[in-house]
Design a protein around this motif. Structure first.
Motif, PDB file in Angstrom:
ATOM      1  N   MET A 143       4.232   9.993   3.576  1.00  0.00           N
ATOM      2  CA  MET A 143       2.424   9.234   3.404  1.00  0.00           C
ATOM      3  C   MET A 143       2.235   8.347   4.957  1.00  0.00           C
ATOM      4  SD  MET A 143       1.295   8.032  -0.006  1.00  0.00           S
ATOM      5  CE  MET A 143       2.561   6.121   0.488  1.00  0.00           C
ATOM      6  N   LEU A 144       1.072   7.794   5.027  1.00  0.00           N
ATOM      7  CA  LEU A 144       1.165   7.701   6.277  1.00  0.00           C
ATOM      8  C   LEU A 144      -0.429   6.831   6.194  1.00  0.00           C
ATOM      9  CD1 LEU A 144       2.156   9.865   7.388  1.00  0.00           C
ATOM     10  CD2 LEU A 144       1.521   9.395   9.759  1.00  0.00           C
ATOM     11  N   THR A 145      -0.328   5.965   6.449  1.00  0.00           N
ATOM     12  CA  THR A 145      -1.680   5.469   7.079  1.00  0.00           C
ATOM     13  C   THR A 145      -2.502   5.087   8.090  1.00  0.00           C
ATOM     14  OG1 THR A 145      -0.554   3.711   4.516  1.00  0.00           O
ATOM     15  CG2 THR A 145      -2.591   2.486   5.951  1.00  0.00           C
ATOM     16  N   PHE A 146      -3.733   5.242   7.943  1.00  0.00           N
ATOM     17  CA  PHE A 146      -4.811   4.542   9.202  1.00  0.00           C
ATOM     18  C   PHE A 146      -5.465   3.683   8.764  1.00  0.00           C
ATOM     19  CE2 PHE A 146      -2.548   8.642   8.925  1.00  0.00           C
ATOM     20  CZ  PHE A 146      -2.536   9.772  10.591  1.00  0.00           C
ATOM     21  N   VAL A 147      -6.055   3.203  10.368  1.00  0.00           N
ATOM     22  CA  VAL A 147      -6.862   2.249   9.922  1.00  0.00           C
ATOM     23  C   VAL A 147      -8.115   2.664  11.153  1.00  0.00           C
ATOM     24  CG1 VAL A 147      -7.370  -0.321  10.385  1.00  0.00           C
ATOM     25  CG2 VAL A 147      -5.267  -0.086   8.801  1.00  0.00           C
ATOM     26  N   THR A 148      -9.411   2.642  10.716  1.00  0.00           N
ATOM     27  CA  THR A 148     -10.483   2.829  11.528  1.00  0.00           C
ATOM     28  C   THR A 148     -10.744   0.872  12.886  1.00  0.00           C
ATOM     29  OG1 THR A 148     -11.501   1.939   9.892  1.00  0.00           O
ATOM     30  CG2 THR A 148     -11.567   4.097  10.383  1.00  0.00           C
TER      31      THR A 148
END
Ligand code: COA
Length: 142
Positions: free
Chosen positions: A101-106
């Motif tokens: 699982m990964l989290t990205f940010v705009t």
């Protein structure tokens, strides 16, 4: 919101010193699949950065000549963040050999986070409740 599916064949250059798929290579492919999922959603590749790799679980080894399929789905949408969950199946198996699982940010051109304005429909959450709950729990732990 579509699932990303990426297939790879394991070659000799993908192996570790045990002769099985190298974790670093798998991690690279998995990150890429999750990034593609995020970009398919935002349609703004230049605005997406990875902020967290929550972790990978390597449950079964893959061997040279094996064909793997990475399936990545959006697990959770925050205001500025997008969390994506991935599973890897070997030779069309039924249970995932690897999960992550990964989290990205705009972010804008100055690298400042901004609200992406995206939301998950209730029906999507119901259909993907397993990964939604995991992502929500990870968010609460921070
Ligand atoms: C991404 C970055 C701009 C976020 O900055 P920040 O000051 O933490 O931003 P904010 O506090 O406004 O948080 C923005 C969002 O990121 C989330 N976030 C921040 N750090 C996080 C972390 N470690 N894990 C999960 N989510 C995180 C916040 O929860 C928030 O999401 P939300 O709107 O859904 O609540 C900054 O951490 C950064 O530039 N990191 C480097 C990114 C990079 O170079 N990636 C490539 C790795 S090689």
């Amino acid at each position: 919101m579509r699932e990303t599916r990426v297939s790879r064949i394991i070659k000799s250059e993908d192996l570790n010193h045990h002769g099985t798929l190298y974790a670093g290579r798998m991690a690279e492919w998995l990150v890429e699949a999750c990034l593609i999922t995020t970009i398919n959603l935002t349609r703004k590749p230049e605005d997406v950065v990875c902020v967290r790799i929550h972790g990978f679980d390597f449950r079964k080894p893959a061997m040279t000549g094996d064909v793997i399929e990475i399936r990545a789905r959006v697990a959770y949408l925050g205001g500025k963040s997008i969390t994506v969950s991935a599973e890897v199946f070997v030779n069309e198996g039924n249970t995932p050999s690897v999960t992550g699982m990964l989290t990205f940010v705009t972010v804008d051109r100055q690298g400042r986070p901004y609200d992406h304005g995206l939301t998950l429909s209730q029906s999507y959450i119901e259909e993907n409740r397993d990964i939604y709950e995991v992502a929500l729990a990870a968010r609460k732990q921070r």
